[in-house]
Design an enzyme around this catalytic site. Structure first.
Site, PDB file in Angstrom:
ATOM      1  N   LYS A  85     -16.593  12.799 -16.779  1.00  0.00           N
ATOM      2  CA  LYS A  85     -16.187  11.391 -16.832  1.00  0.00           C
ATOM      3  C   LYS A  85     -16.140  10.934 -18.283  1.00  0.00           C
ATOM      4  O   LYS A  85     -17.129  11.061 -19.013  1.00  0.00           O
ATOM      5  CB  LYS A  85     -17.217  10.545 -16.082  1.00  0.00           C
ATOM      6  CG  LYS A  85     -16.669   9.875 -14.856  1.00  0.00           C
ATOM      7  CD  LYS A  85     -17.734   8.988 -14.295  1.00  0.00           C
ATOM      8  CE  LYS A  85     -17.216   8.220 -13.142  1.00  0.00           C
ATOM      9  NZ  LYS A  85     -18.196   7.237 -12.690  1.00  0.00           N
TER      10      LYS A  85
HETATM   11  C1  E4P Z   1     -17.604   5.213 -10.245  1.00  0.00           C
HETATM   12  O1  E4P Z   1     -16.982   6.124 -10.756  1.00  0.00           O
HETATM   13  C2  E4P Z   1     -18.015   4.008 -10.986  1.00  0.00           C
HETATM   14  O2  E4P Z   1     -18.841   4.362 -12.058  1.00  0.00           O
HETATM   15  C3  E4P Z   1     -18.679   3.033 -10.055  1.00  0.00           C
HETATM   16  O3  E4P Z   1     -17.884   2.912  -8.895  1.00  0.00           O
HETATM   17  C4  E4P Z   1     -18.932   1.687 -10.697  1.00  0.00           C
HETATM   18  O4  E4P Z   1     -19.386   0.816  -9.695  1.00  0.00           O
HETATM   19  P1  E4P Z   1     -20.028  -0.616 -10.052  1.00  0.00           P
HETATM   20  O5  E4P Z   1     -18.974  -1.479 -10.632  1.00  0.00           O
HETATM   21  O6  E4P Z   1     -20.515  -1.126  -8.728  1.00  0.00           O
HETATM   22  O7  E4P Z   1     -21.145  -0.343 -11.023  1.00  0.00           O
END
Ligand code: E4P
Length: 218
Positions: A85
């Protein structure tokens, strides 16, 4: 549409995998901190990979392109299921363009605009994660952006897959599917909510009650 589980909690991942509906997992530094992984980050990721046997996103913490690339190369050796990521930024795009030539899969994260998604796809990201809930939180239509990204990548035949991320409730999954998202990454709580319906619960109770009467055991 595929479902990924959006958590670093191994107990939740173990439970969700049993259902046979989860194709991958996404983590981020906040989720890792919440899950309280003590010490061996690599072992925790490897355990998740062995449970899921599908794409598992692990986020880099480096800030410059060279360090992101080094960190990504190291993480990519942990398991064939790991993808990296990387947030949208100039350094991130530079890193993605190098890693994609090395067949290291990248999930470009923190995407809040069509331009960002397009740049990630052009740089060679395997996934672009569009954060629905966080856009909704600031008064913009997060799912409309997902639909636009899907349409744009499809139009230009760019192979990146769109992940609807920052999912907050079951209706987000419904609208993500309607928008054509390839994947929705969902918290464990949303997965549970997707399963349950009050009419199903009532229906099961009624069938059990009726079956007792039919068999004379009531
Ligand atoms: C996933 O890849 C993201 O990091 C995650 O869905 C972020 O979610 P949030 O906005 O609830 O922290």
């Amino acid at each position: 549409m595929q479902l990924f589980l959006d958590t670093a909690d191994i107990k939740q991942i173990r439970e969700a995998v049993k259902l046979g509906v989860i194709s991958g997992v996404t983590t981020n530094p906040s989720l890792v901190s919440k899950a309280g992984w003590a010490g061996d980050y690599k072992s925790a990721v490897q355990e998740i990979c062995s449970l899921v046997k599908g794409p598992v996103s692990v986020e880099v913490l480096s800030q410059d392109a060279e360090s992101m690339i080094d960190e990504a190369r190291a993480i990519a050796t942990w398991s064939p299921y790991v993808n990296i990521k990387i947030p949208v930024c100039a350094a991130g795009l530079e890193a993605i363009s190098v890693l994609s030539t090395e067949k290291i899969k990248v999930n470009m994260t923190l995407c809040f605009s069509l331009n960002q998604a397009l740049l990630g796809a052009l740089a060679g990201a395997t996934y672009v994660s569009s954060f629905v809930g966080r856009l909704d939180d600031v008064g913009q239509d997060g799912m409309e952006l997902v639909a636009q990204i899907v349409q744009c990548l499809d139009h230009y035949k760019l192979p990146a897959q769109v992940i609807a991320a920052s999912i907050r409730h079951p209706m987000h999954c419904v609208t993500a599917a309607k928008a054509g998202a390839h994947i929705a990454t969902i918290p464990y709580s949303v997965l549970t909510q997707m399963i349950n319906h009050p009419l199903t619960t009532a229906g099961i109770a009624r069938f059990l009650e009726d079956s007792k009467q039919a068999t004379g055991k009531g």
